[in-house]
Design an enzyme around this catalytic site. Structure first.
Site, short mmCIF file in Angstrom:
data_model
loop_
_atom_site.label_atom_id
_atom_site.label_comp_id
_atom_site.label_asym_id
_atom_site.label_seq_id
_atom_site.Cartn_x
_atom_site.Cartn_y
_atom_site.Cartn_z
N SER A 50 0.84 -1.22 0.00
CA SER A 50 0.00 0.00 0.00
C SER A 50 0.87 1.26 0.00
CB SER A 50 -0.97 -0.01 1.19
OG SER A 50 -0.27 0.11 2.40
N ASN A 51 2.01 1.21 0.70
CA ASN A 51 2.91 2.38 0.66
C ASN A 51 3.51 2.55 -0.73
OD1 ASN A 51 3.39 3.80 3.37
ND2 ASN A 51 3.32 1.64 3.92
N LEU A 85 11.39 -7.03 4.44
CA LEU A 85 11.74 -7.60 5.74
C LEU A 85 13.19 -8.08 5.83
CD1 LEU A 85 8.48 -9.49 6.68
CD2 LEU A 85 9.19 -7.17 7.20
N ASN A 100 13.92 3.82 5.03
CA ASN A 100 12.92 2.83 5.43
C ASN A 100 11.82 3.52 6.22
OD1 ASN A 100 11.76 0.25 6.02
ND2 ASN A 100 12.69 0.31 8.04
N HIS A 105 9.12 2.74 9.40
CA HIS A 105 8.82 1.77 10.47
C HIS A 105 7.54 2.23 11.18
CE1 HIS A 105 9.82 -1.37 13.31
NE2 HIS A 105 9.45 -0.53 14.27
#
Ligand code: GRF
Length: 303
Positions: free
Chosen positions: A123-124, A195, A212, A214
């Site tokens: 989705s990102n 991951l 990244n 988080h």
């Protein structure tokens, strides 16, 4: 200002002081060297030669002296990457065709090519793709994924974006797919639900160019095994009143590099890992594309 430098260079606090010290010592040593050389010249030498010698020292001796001192202080890798980056920028400036030199500042710069590394729903990735779809600043050129069945692969196919499916052995023990990334002329690597750890080969090839996101406020709830619902379960388990998102540079440890951006949201009574995940996702979708754009704009306006 020091904090901004630290974030820009993606280094720890103590390292910032070492880097500044190397710059200071490098400057003083070069000035000393320059004085020594000029003093050794005949008195009546033409002023232009003196000037050229000074410029030569600045261009050639200063970087070399800096590197030498940097190695002594254990900062060789940083300064090596720093000088390489400067050289690259010089080369990029030289190749701007004359025909577009008069155009707007943006047009003089390249369009940044982004690679999204993801192994999940994506989705990102979708939001980032949408954000840069009609942009002259950047385009998503590649999606890198280690799971052929992941949602992000379907998204990339629908968007006509090339997918690079990767395997563990080559990623960690081989060339880390660097040839493919270089061939696709990737400028920035964006992890969005990826991951695997990023191998050294990529960290070295893309210094301060891997970021990244988080789903928590690092340094809390980060590290190996902290992903997806586990993060939100941990937040609820500790009874925190707020959680949030962190966008950060990637280094050799999980969820550890310098923070670029953080924003929080409250944990509401009755929240479950699922409701938290949903609100966190919404926050990510708003901020990740914007933060990427800001980072790229900063790069594009570098002198
Ligand atoms: C996001 O919550 C992100 O914070 C984490 O992985 C998740 C990816 O979600 N690193 P999606 O695949 O983008 O939907």
């Amino acid at each position: 200002m020091l904090r901004r430098l630290q974030q820009k260079w993606n280094i720890k606090g103590y390292q910032l002081w070492l880097v500044l010290l190397v710059f200071a010592l490098g400057g003083s040593a070069t000035a000393y060297l320059s004085r020594l050389l000029l003093a050794g010249l005949p008195q009546n030498i033409f002023w232009l030669w003196k000037l050229l010698l000074r410029i030569g020292i600045l261009i050639f001796a200063y970087p070399a002296v800096l590197l030498l001192i940097a190695f002594i202080f254990g900062q060789g890798a940083f300064f090596w990457a720093y000088e390489k980056k400067l050289l690259l920028q010089l080369r990029r400036r030289r190749v701007v065709p004359l025909s577009i030199m008069n155009d707007s500042k943006r047009e003089q710069k390249q369009t940044f090519r982004l690679a999204i590394f993801a192994s999940g729903a994506g989705s990102n990735a979708q939001k980032i793709i949408d954000h840069f779809k009609n942009s002259s600043l950047a385009q998503v050129a590649l999606v890198v994924c280690n799971k052929p069945e992941a949602g992000v692969v379907t998204i990339a196919a629908a968007e006509n974006i090339r997918v690079l499916l990767i395997e563990k052995d080559r990623f960690f023990s081989g060339d880390a797919y660097l040839p493919e990334l270089q061939e696709a002329k990737i400028d920035l690597i964006i992890l969005a639900g990826f991951l695997w750890k990023v191998p050294d080969a990529l960290l070295q090839a893309y210094p301060q160019k891997i970021i990244n996101i988080h789903p928590a406020l690092l340094p809390s709830f980060g590290g190996k095994g902290m992903y997806g619902q586990k993060v939100h379960q941990a937040v609820l388990g500790r009874g925190d009143m707020q959680t949030g998102i962190t966008i950060h540079y990637v280094d050799e440890h999980y969820d550890n590099g310098a923070v670029i951006f953080q924003t929080a949201l409250p944990v509401l009574p009755g929240d479950t890992p699922e409701t938290l995940a949903q609100r966190i996702h919404q926050l990510e979708h708003v901020h990740y594309p914007q933060v990427i754009e800001k980072l790229l704009n900063e790069q594009a306006t570098l002198p």
